[in-house]
Write an enzyme that holds these catalytic residues in place. Structure first.
Site, mmCIF file in Angstrom:
data_model
loop_
_atom_site.group_PDB
_atom_site.id
_atom_site.type_symbol
_atom_site.label_atom_id
_atom_site.label_comp_id
_atom_site.label_asym_id
_atom_site.label_seq_id
_atom_site.Cartn_x
_atom_site.Cartn_y
_atom_site.Cartn_z
ATOM 1 N N LYS A 97 -6.440 -27.712 -24.531
ATOM 2 C CA LYS A 97 -5.187 -28.215 -23.983
ATOM 3 C C LYS A 97 -4.478 -29.101 -25.003
ATOM 4 O O LYS A 97 -3.296 -28.916 -25.274
ATOM 5 C CB LYS A 97 -5.492 -28.998 -22.706
ATOM 6 C CG LYS A 97 -4.339 -29.124 -21.754
ATOM 7 C CD LYS A 97 -4.740 -29.908 -20.493
ATOM 8 C CE LYS A 97 -5.578 -29.076 -19.549
ATOM 9 N NZ LYS A 97 -6.179 -29.876 -18.459
ATOM 10 N N ARG A 146 -5.677 -36.162 -18.371
ATOM 11 C CA ARG A 146 -6.107 -34.775 -18.200
ATOM 12 C C ARG A 146 -7.285 -34.447 -19.102
ATOM 13 O O ARG A 146 -7.299 -34.792 -20.268
ATOM 14 C CB ARG A 146 -4.950 -33.829 -18.545
ATOM 15 C CG ARG A 146 -3.608 -34.321 -18.085
ATOM 16 C CD ARG A 146 -2.467 -33.517 -18.683
ATOM 17 N NE ARG A 146 -2.527 -32.122 -18.318
ATOM 18 C CZ ARG A 146 -1.703 -31.200 -18.829
ATOM 19 N NH1 ARG A 146 -0.804 -31.534 -19.739
ATOM 20 N NH2 ARG A 146 -1.809 -29.942 -18.451
ATOM 21 N N GLY A 161 -10.490 -25.528 -13.064
ATOM 22 C CA GLY A 161 -10.959 -26.214 -11.868
ATOM 23 C C GLY A 161 -12.157 -27.112 -12.064
ATOM 24 O O GLY A 161 -12.653 -27.708 -11.119
ATOM 25 N N MET A 217 -12.660 -29.778 -14.333
ATOM 26 C CA MET A 217 -12.472 -31.185 -14.646
ATOM 27 C C MET A 217 -11.272 -31.709 -13.852
ATOM 28 O O MET A 217 -10.478 -30.950 -13.337
ATOM 29 C CB MET A 217 -12.226 -31.361 -16.142
ATOM 30 C CG MET A 217 -13.148 -30.523 -17.011
ATOM 31 S SD MET A 217 -14.864 -31.042 -16.939
ATOM 32 C CE MET A 217 -14.780 -32.370 -18.094
ATOM 33 N N ARG A 255 -2.106 -21.523 -22.907
ATOM 34 C CA ARG A 255 -3.361 -21.014 -23.457
ATOM 35 C C ARG A 255 -3.320 -19.498 -23.385
ATOM 36 O O ARG A 255 -2.481 -18.935 -22.671
ATOM 37 C CB ARG A 255 -4.553 -21.538 -22.668
ATOM 38 C CG ARG A 255 -4.493 -21.134 -21.214
ATOM 39 C CD ARG A 255 -5.596 -21.797 -20.395
ATOM 40 N NE ARG A 255 -5.295 -21.646 -18.980
ATOM 41 C CZ ARG A 255 -5.722 -22.466 -18.033
ATOM 42 N NH1 ARG A 255 -6.451 -23.519 -18.329
ATOM 43 N NH2 ARG A 255 -5.429 -22.254 -16.778
ATOM 44 N N HIS A 274 -7.225 -20.122 -7.115
ATOM 45 C CA HIS A 274 -8.579 -20.140 -7.655
ATOM 46 C C HIS A 274 -9.223 -18.759 -7.587
ATOM 47 O O HIS A 274 -9.829 -18.288 -8.548
ATOM 48 C CB HIS A 274 -9.412 -21.171 -6.884
ATOM 49 C CG HIS A 274 -10.833 -21.275 -7.334
ATOM 50 N ND1 HIS A 274 -11.857 -20.595 -6.708
ATOM 51 C CD2 HIS A 274 -11.393 -21.933 -8.364
ATOM 52 C CE1 HIS A 274 -12.991 -20.865 -7.325
ATOM 53 N NE2 HIS A 274 -12.737 -21.673 -8.337
ATOM 54 N N ARG A 280 -39.620 9.671 -28.260
ATOM 55 C CA ARG A 280 -40.796 8.792 -28.293
ATOM 56 C C ARG A 280 -41.957 9.457 -27.569
ATOM 57 O O ARG A 280 -41.800 9.955 -26.463
ATOM 58 C CB ARG A 280 -40.478 7.458 -27.618
ATOM 59 C CG ARG A 280 -41.673 6.516 -27.632
ATOM 60 C CD ARG A 280 -41.367 5.216 -26.955
ATOM 61 N NE ARG A 280 -41.217 5.373 -25.507
ATOM 62 C CZ ARG A 280 -40.835 4.393 -24.691
ATOM 63 N NH1 ARG A 280 -40.565 3.202 -25.184
ATOM 64 N NH2 ARG A 280 -40.727 4.601 -23.400
ATOM 65 N N SER A 299 -37.283 2.144 -35.546
ATOM 66 C CA SER A 299 -36.380 1.811 -34.451
ATOM 67 C C SER A 299 -36.979 0.595 -33.740
ATOM 68 O O SER A 299 -38.144 0.611 -33.361
ATOM 69 C CB SER A 299 -36.235 2.981 -33.486
ATOM 70 O OG SER A 299 -35.436 2.586 -32.393
ATOM 71 N N THR A 317 -36.803 -3.622 -28.897
ATOM 72 C CA THR A 317 -36.663 -5.080 -28.752
ATOM 73 C C THR A 317 -37.130 -5.596 -27.394
ATOM 74 O O THR A 317 -37.324 -6.799 -27.241
ATOM 75 C CB THR A 317 -35.207 -5.521 -28.998
ATOM 76 O OG1 THR A 317 -34.354 -4.705 -28.212
ATOM 77 C CG2 THR A 317 -34.861 -5.413 -30.460
ATOM 78 N N CYS A 353 -33.380 0.418 -30.036
ATOM 79 C CA CYS A 353 -33.269 1.187 -28.793
ATOM 80 C C CYS A 353 -33.673 0.372 -27.576
ATOM 81 O O CYS A 353 -33.867 0.909 -26.508
ATOM 82 C CB CYS A 353 -34.105 2.455 -28.900
ATOM 83 S SG CYS A 353 -35.853 2.144 -29.155
ATOM 84 N N TYR A 363 -27.793 1.987 -36.577
ATOM 85 C CA TYR A 363 -27.235 2.352 -35.283
ATOM 86 C C TYR A 363 -27.853 1.509 -34.173
ATOM 87 O O TYR A 363 -28.909 0.901 -34.346
ATOM 88 C CB TYR A 363 -27.448 3.842 -34.983
ATOM 89 C CG TYR A 363 -28.891 4.234 -34.744
ATOM 90 C CD1 TYR A 363 -29.456 4.131 -33.469
ATOM 91 C CD2 TYR A 363 -29.689 4.683 -35.792
ATOM 92 C CE1 TYR A 363 -30.782 4.466 -33.258
ATOM 93 C CE2 TYR A 363 -31.013 5.026 -35.589
ATOM 94 C CZ TYR A 363 -31.558 4.917 -34.309
ATOM 95 O OH TYR A 363 -32.868 5.234 -34.109
HETATM 96 P P1 ADP Z 1 -6.114 -28.189 -15.129
HETATM 97 O O1 ADP Z 1 -6.952 -28.233 -16.335
HETATM 98 O O2 ADP Z 1 -6.888 -28.209 -13.857
HETATM 99 O O3 ADP Z 1 -5.072 -27.125 -15.187
HETATM 100 P P2 ADP Z 1 -4.092 -30.042 -15.916
HETATM 101 O O4 ADP Z 1 -4.506 -31.161 -16.777
HETATM 102 O O5 ADP Z 1 -3.420 -28.926 -16.583
HETATM 103 O O6 ADP Z 1 -5.338 -29.565 -15.081
HETATM 104 O O7 ADP Z 1 -3.165 -30.631 -14.798
HETATM 105 C C1 ADP Z 1 -2.827 -29.904 -13.674
HETATM 106 C C2 ADP Z 1 -1.363 -29.979 -13.421
HETATM 107 O O8 ADP Z 1 -0.946 -31.315 -13.317
HETATM 108 C C3 ADP Z 1 -0.496 -29.415 -14.529
HETATM 109 O O9 ADP Z 1 -0.361 -28.047 -14.444
HETATM 110 C C4 ADP Z 1 0.805 -30.095 -14.283
HETATM 111 O O10 ADP Z 1 1.547 -29.391 -13.321
HETATM 112 C C5 ADP Z 1 0.376 -31.424 -13.731
HETATM 113 N N1 ADP Z 1 0.537 -32.409 -14.796
HETATM 114 C C6 ADP Z 1 -0.351 -32.757 -15.728
HETATM 115 N N2 ADP Z 1 0.164 -33.662 -16.574
HETATM 116 C C7 ADP Z 1 1.432 -33.859 -16.164
HETATM 117 C C8 ADP Z 1 2.521 -34.659 -16.631
HETATM 118 N N3 ADP Z 1 2.389 -35.425 -17.711
HETATM 119 N N4 ADP Z 1 3.677 -34.593 -15.963
HETATM 120 C C9 ADP Z 1 3.805 -33.795 -14.877
HETATM 121 N N5 ADP Z 1 2.844 -33.040 -14.391
HETATM 122 C C10 ADP Z 1 1.658 -33.053 -15.026
HETATM 123 MG MG MG Z 2 -3.684 -26.901 -16.369
HETATM 124 MG MG MG Z 3 -7.887 -30.035 -12.951
#
Ligand code: ADP
Ligand code: MG
Ligand code: MG
Length: 941
Positions: A68, A138, A147, A149, A390, A508, A686, A832, A835, A899, A919
Site C-alpha cells: 500500500k 492503515r 481484511g 489488518m 494494487r 469479502h 517402471r 528419474s 521424489t 516423476c 523434464y
Molecule cells: P484495507 O487494507 O482493508 O483495504 P485500507 O487501509 O485501504 O484498508 O482502508 C480502507 C478504506 O478506508 C479505504 O479504502 C478508504 O476508503 C478508507 N480510507 C483509508 N484512508 C483514508 C483517508 N486518508 N481518507 C479517506 N478514506 C480513507
Molecule cells: Mg484498501
Molecule cells: Mg482493513
C-alpha cells in the site's frame, strides 16, 4: 441487527478460534521472527517515508514500505491525486516484535516531522481547535492481505476538535458522524472492545440499535441519524469503552496515534493474519508497514462518496470499467456491505465530472503499471482522491483474457503475458461448467453477481464450521451466507462454491472467491437466509441444511437441486474434439498461451499414465511422453489379479513361472496400447514396485474366495499373507528387491515390453521404451536387473527379427542412490527422481502416516509447506542436486527427469528448472499447469 453484526465482522472478526492457537501460545512464531531479524533498521536509521508534495519512496519498495505504502508513493510520483501521508517501514514492525513491543528511539521524532509535513500541505493542524487535521492509520504488508489488518479513520478527534471540525465545515452532522465512527473503530481495534463469546452482537452495534429503537424505528439507515443522535452515540460509546476496557478513551491526538500504530503492528500477529499467511505461504518475518495519511471525506453529503474499482473486469476479463461506490459514505462501508453499493457506471449520471476524472485515472493507471489495477477512491465534494492501488486479483479466466488483450494492445510483450497467468490457478480453466442442455431444463430461482466463474453443486450449509465438518465427511458443500466475513474463511476453503444474499463485486466473498478460484455468486437478493432455523428460502421454496443447490458463477445464476456439469470448453475441444468448443475465445486463448509456453520452455513435460486413454488425454494436453507408467496398476484389473495372486502364492519357481506366463499376454497388450497412443513419444516403464502383500486379500471372506478359485485350502492363503506381513512395508521387500529376489518377474515384464514394442513397431509406429528399475541404492542392484532386461531384449529381437531402440535407467528415490549417483550412472541410461519416496526416505516420514503430525508441523512452521506437495528444497533438494551433478560427472548429458507428485507443482517445477532437469512428469490434467510453470521457470531465469 444481523446485518450490522455482519458488517462489523467483516471489518474485524473477533470470535475465538479454538483451532488456531493464540499469540500467547505461539512462541515458535515469535522466535522465527526474531531469528531473521537483523539490525538493518538501526543501520538505515530511516523509519518514516513521506508521500505527497515530496515523496521519498516508490513502487519498487514493497518489502520496506508494504504494498500500500509503496504504491501510494508511486501514485504521487505519477501525479495522481493522493492525500499526503507517510509510511512507517516494515523494519519497525520487526523491531517491535524483537524488542518486547517497543519502538526504535528515533521513530517518534521522525513521525513528528511526518505530521508536520502533513500540516504544512493541508494547512490544518493535528489537534487544532480551529481546523484540525485528521488522519487515517492503515496497515499494509508486502502482499495485500484483504481484511486481515485493521484501518482506523478520522483519528485526531476529541470533544474539542469535533466542535472545531463542525464549525469549520459548517456541517455538524458530518463532524459527529466522523467522531462516532472514530470512537467505534478505535474502541474495537485498539482498545479491544469486542463481542464476548456469550454475546450475539458487537457491543457498539448493540448501542446503535438501542438508540435507534428508543428514538426512531430500528430499520433506519445510519445516514438518517441526527446530530443529536450521533452526539448521544459518542457519549454512550465512551461509557462502553470505559466499562469494558477499564480506561477512558484517549483524548490527545498523539496518544491516539501511537495507540493506533501499535494496534496495526499488533494485528500482524492476530489469529486471522496468521491463518491467512499460512494459507498463502507468507513468511511472518516480512512484517507490516503502517501508513498515516491525511483524511479526505466521503461522508460530507450527497456530493461525496467512496468506492472501489478495477480497471477491467476481474471475474471474466472484459475490458470495462468495473466497480462500485456509495454516496455519502466512508470507505469501509463499501467493502463491508452495510448498504448495497451501486455500480460505477451509475456515477456517470450522478457525478459526471468525477466519473470523467476516474476514467482518466483508470487509463493512467494501466498505462503506468501495465497491469490491471484494483483501486480505492474517495470523492469529497466532487473531487476525486486516490487511496490505494494494487494489481487486481483475478480469476484464471480473467488472467488469461487480460494477458491476451494487453499483449494485443502492446502494453506487455508475450513473455510477460505468459508470466501473468498464475500456474497454480490454470486448472480453474479446465474445471467443469454446467451442461448446457441441463441448464436449459433447470429453472434459475435467483440471480446474483457472477463473482467467481465455474459451476458448482453442493449440499448447503449456512455456517463455516458445519460446512467444514460436512466436507470432512466427504460431502460436496455449498456455503450459503447473507454475506461472508474473514471468520468464514475455513468454510469457504472447504466449499465447492459460495452463495451470498448480499454484497457487491468487492465484497469479502467475491474477493476471496477470486483469489481461491472458488465458484461464487454474491448479492443474490432473492435468497433469504435464516441462520436460526438453518434454512434458506428462495421464491417460496425452502431448503434445509444438507439440501442440494447449484450455482453458476459465470452467469450469476442459482438453481435448485443438483445440476449436471459438463467439461470446460478446453477439455471439450482437446479431449473430445468438440468443434464448437474449438471456436470459443477461451480455447483459442488457451492454445495461444500454450504455444508461447513451448517457445519459452527448456524442460519438457511428460505424464504419469498407465492406460492408453490417460496417455491420449495427456498428449492432447501437450505431454511429450510418459514419465512414469506404473505397471502394477495393470495387475488389478479384471481377473488379472487372480493370476497375480497365484504368482505370489506359488511355492516353487515352476509354479511362479506358470502364473507369470498367464500375466504376460495382459502386460503385452497393455504396453502395445500405450505405445500406439504415444505415437512415437518415449515411455518410461517402471517395473513392479509395491510390496506383494498389497495384492493379496485381507479379509477372511475374500481369502476363502481366493482359496476356492485357486483350489487350495484357505489356511494356505492365510499363512502366506501372514508370511508376507512386514513391520515397515515402505522400507521392506519392494522395488528392485522384488526383481532381484524373483528375477523371473522382471524377465516377464521385460519380455512383455519388448514383444509389445516389436508388434507396434511393425505397425509402422516408432516405439521408445525406457525401462526403469525402482528403488535402487546400490549400483549392483541395477546391474543385476540390467542383465535380465538385456537378455530379454536379445531374445525378443532374435525371435521377432527386429531391432529395438530402448533404454534402461533407474529411479533415484533413496538417499544412497542419490549420494552414489556417480557409480549408478555408469550403468544407467537415465535417472528419474521418485521424489515421493525420496522425500519419505530423506525425512524419515511416512507420507501415509504424516496426517497425524504434519498439520502441527505446519502450524509451528517447522515445515513451511507440505513436503509431499512441494519439494523440500533445502533438504531433499540437496539430494537432487548431488545426484544431478554426480550423475552428469560420470555421464555428461545424462537424461534426468522427475516423476513424483512434485512434477505437477509449480513451486517445485521452478526448482527442477534451476537444477537443470530435462523434464517433469505429472498426471494428465496437470500437464497444462506444468507446461506453464516450466515456461515461467525458464523465463524467470
Ligand atoms: P484495507 O487494507 O482493508 O483495504 P485500507 O487501509 O485501504 O484498508 O482502508 C480502507 C478504506 O478506508 C479505504 O479504502 C478508504 O476508503 C478508507 N480510507 C483509508 N484512508 C483514508 C483517508 N486518508 N481518507 C479517506 N478514506 C480513507
Ligand atoms: Mg484498501
Ligand atoms: Mg482493513
Amino acid at each position: 441487527m444481523a446485518k450490522k453484526a455482519a458488517r462489523k465482522a467483516a471489518r474485524r472478526a473477533t470470535a475465538v478460534r479454538p483451532q488456531v492457537r493464540s499469540l500467547a501460545t505461539r512462541p515458535a512464531v515469535k522466535r522465527a521472527a526474531k531469528a531473521t531479524t537483523t539490525t538493518k533498521a538501526g543501520k538505515a536509521g530511516k523509519y518514516v517515508y513521506q508521500f505527497g508534495k515530496t515523496t521519498d519512496g516508490n513502487g519498487t519498495m514493497k518489502p520496506l514500505l508494504g504494498g500500500k505504502g509503496a504504491n501510494l508513493a508511486e501514485m504521487c510520483r505519477i501525479g495522481l491525486p493522493v492525500p499526503p501521508g507517510f509510511t512507517i517501514t516494515t523494519e519497525v514492525c520487526t523491531y517491535y516484535y524483537d524488542h518486547k513491543r517497543s519502538y526504535p528511539p528515533a521513530l517518534k521524532a521522525q513521525m513528528q516531522a511526518g505530521v508536520a509535513a502533513l500540516e504544512k500541505q493541508t494547512k490544518k493542524k493535528f489537534g487544532d481547535l480551529k481546523d484540525p487535521l485528521l488522519v487515517s492509520v492503515r496497515s499494509g504488508a508486502r502482499d495485500s492481505m484483504p481484511g486481515m489488518m485493521d484501518t482506523i479513520l478520522n483519528l485526531g478527534l476529541n470533544d474539542q476538535t469535533v466542535e472545531a471540525l463542525a464549525k469549520k465545515t459548517g456541517n455538524p452532522r458530518f463532524a459527529w458522524d466522523c467522531y462516532r465512527r472514530f470512537v467505534q473503530m478505535y474502541g474495537d481495534v485498539v482498545l479491544g472492545v469486542q463481542k464476548r463469546p456469550d454475546e450475539d452482537h458487537e457491543p457498539f452495534e448493540t448501542v446503535i440499535e438501542a438508540l435507534k429503537h428508543e428514538r426512531h424505528h430500528e430499520g433506519i439507515e445510519d445516514t438518517k441519524l441526527s446530530v443529536d443522535d450521533l452526539k448521544e452515540l459518542v457519549v454512550r460509546f465512551k461509557a462502553l469503552v470505559k466499562e469494558r476496557a477499564g480506561k477512558a478513551f484517549p483524548v490527545s491526538p498523539w496518544d491516539q496515534l501511537m495507540g493506533a500504530v501499535g494496534a496495526v503492528f499488533g494485528s500482524w500477529m492476530n489469529d486471522r493474519a496468521i491463518v491467512y499467511r499460512r494459507k498463502y505461504n507468507i513468511p511472518s518475518e516480512w512484517g507490516t508497514a503502517v501508513n498515516v495519511q491525511a483524511m479526505v471525506y466521503g461522508n460530507t453529503g450527497d456530493a461525496s462518496g467512496s468506492g472501489v474499482a478495477f480497471t477491467r473486469n476481474p471475474a471474466n476479463g472484459t475490458k470495462e470499467f468495473y466497480g462500485e461506490f456509495l454516496i455519502n459514505a466512508q470507505g469501509e462501508d463499501v467493502v463491508a456491505g452495510v448498504r448495497t453499493p451501486e455500480p460505477v457506471a451509475e456515477l456517470k449520471k450522478q457525478m459526471p465530472k468525477a466519473y470523467a476524472e476516474l476514467e482518466r485515472i483508470r487509463q493512467r493507471l494501466e498505462k503506468h503499471f501495465k497491469d490491471v489495477q484494483d483501486f480505492e477512491f474517495t470523492i469529497e465534494e466532487g473531487v476525486v482522491y486516490m487511496l490505494q492501488t494494487r494489481n487486481g486479483k483475478r480469476t484464471a479466466m480473467a488472467a488469461l483474457k487480460f494477458s491476451m488483450d494487453m499483449c494485443k494492445e502492446r502494453l506487455i510483450d508475450w513473455k510477460t503475458a505468459v508470466m501473468r497467468n498464475p500456474a497454480d490457478q490454470l486448472e480453474q480453466l479446465l474445471a467443469p461448467v454446467f451442461d448446457a442442455s441441463e441448464v436449459a431444463k433447470a429453472k434459475a430461482i435467483a440471480t446474483g453477481l457472477p463473482a467467481g466463474p465455474g459451476a458448482a453443486s453442493g449440499q448447503i450449509y449456512l455456517n463455516a464450521d458445519r460446512a467444514v465438518t460436512a466436507a470432512e465427511k466427504g460431502q460436496q458443500v455449498l456455503l450459503v451466507r447473507v454475506e461472508t466475513s474473514p471468520e468464514d474463511l475455513r468454510g469457504m476453503i472447504a466449499a465447492e462454491g459460495i452463495l451470498t444474499a448480499r454484497g457487491g463485486v468487492s465484497s469479502h466473498a467475491a474477493l476471496v472467491a477470486r483469489q481461491m478460484g472458488k465458484v461464487c455468486v454474491c448479492g443474490a437478493a432473492a435468497v433469504e437466509v435464516d441462520y436460526q432455523a438453518r434454512k434458506v428460502t428462495v421464491d417460496g421454496q425452502a431448503f434445509n441444511e444438507g439440501d442440494w443447490m447449484s450455482i453458476d458463477g459465470t452467469a450469476g445464476k442459482v438453481y435448485a437441486g443438483k445440476v449436471k456439469t459438463a467439461p470446460s470448453e478446453i477439455v471439450a475441444a482437446l479431449i473430445e474434439g468438440d468443434d464448437a468448443a474449438k471456436k470459443t475465445e477461451k480455447f483459442k486463448s488457451f492454445q495461444q498461451l500454450m504455444k508461447w509456453c513451448d517457445q519459452a520452455t527448456r524442460m519438457s513435460v511428460r505424464t504419469n499414465a498407465d492406460t492408453p486413454e490417460q496417455t491420449q488425454n495427456a498428449i492432447a494436453f501437450g505431454a511429450v511422453g510418459i514419465g512414469l507408467c506404473r505397471t502394477e496398476h495393470m495387475f488389478f484389473e479384471g481377473d488379472r489379479i487372480d493370476a497375480m495372486r497365484e504368482m505370489i502364492l506359488a511355492e516353487t519357481l515352476e509354479d511362479r513361472k506358470a502364473a507369470l506366463a498367464k500375466l504376460l499376454p495382459f502386460q503385452r497388450e497393455d504396453f502395445a496400447g500405450i505405445f500406439r497412443a504415444l505415437k512415437g513419444y518415449p515411455a518410461t516403464i517402471r517395473f513392479l514396485d509395491p510390496p506383494l502383500h498389497e495384492f493379496l486379500p485381507n479379509s477372511p471372506e475374500s481369502q476363502a474366495d481366493l482359496a476356492k478359485k485357486l483350489g487350495v485350502a484357505p489356511s494356505a492363503i492365510h499363512s502366506r499373507v501372514e508370511q508376507l506381513h512386514e513391520f515397515n512395508p515402505m522400507l521392506g521387500f519392494r522395488g528392485c528387491r522384488l526383481g532381484i529376489g524373483y528375477p523371473e518377474i522382471s524377465a516377464m515384464q521385460a519380455r512383455a515390453v519388448f514383444e509389445a514394442a516389436a508388434i507396434v513397431q511393425k505397425e509402422g509406429i516408432k516405439v521408445k521404451p525406457e525401462i526403469m528399475i525402482p528403488l535402487v541404492g546400490f549400483k549392483k542392484e541395477l546391474d543385476l536387473q540390467l542383465e535380465v532386461v538385456h537378455q530379454a531384449a536379445r531374445d525378443v529381437q532374435a525371435e521377432r527379427k527386429v531391432k529395438l531402440d530402448y533404454l534402461v535407467g533407474t529411479m533415484i528415490e533413496v538417499p544412497r542412490g542419490a549420494l552414489t549417483a556417480d557409480e549408478i550412472a555408469q550403468s544407467a541410461d537415465f535417472f528419474s527422481f521418485g521424489t515421493n519416496d525420496l522425500t519419505q526416505t530423506a525425512l524419515g516420514m511416512s507420507r501415509d502416516d504424516s496426517g497425524s503430525f504434519l498439520p502441527n508441523y505446519t502450524e509451528l512452521e517447522i515445515v513451511k509447506k507440505n513436503p509431499f506437495a512441494t519439494i523440500d528444497q533445502t533438504g531433499v533438494g540437496q539430494l537432487v542436486e548431488v545426484a544431478v551433478s554426480k550423475g552428469r560427472a560420470t555421464k555428461p548429458g545424462l537424461k534426468i527427469g522427475i516423476c513424483g507428485e512434485h512434477g505437477g507443482d509449480p513451486a517445485s517445477i521452478h526448482f527442477f528448472e534451476k537444477v537443470g532437469l530435462d523434464y517433469v512428469s505429472c498426471s494428465p490434467y496437470r500437464v497444462p499447469v506444468a507446461r506453464l510453470a516450466a515456461a515461467q521457470a525458464a523465463l524467470a531465469k
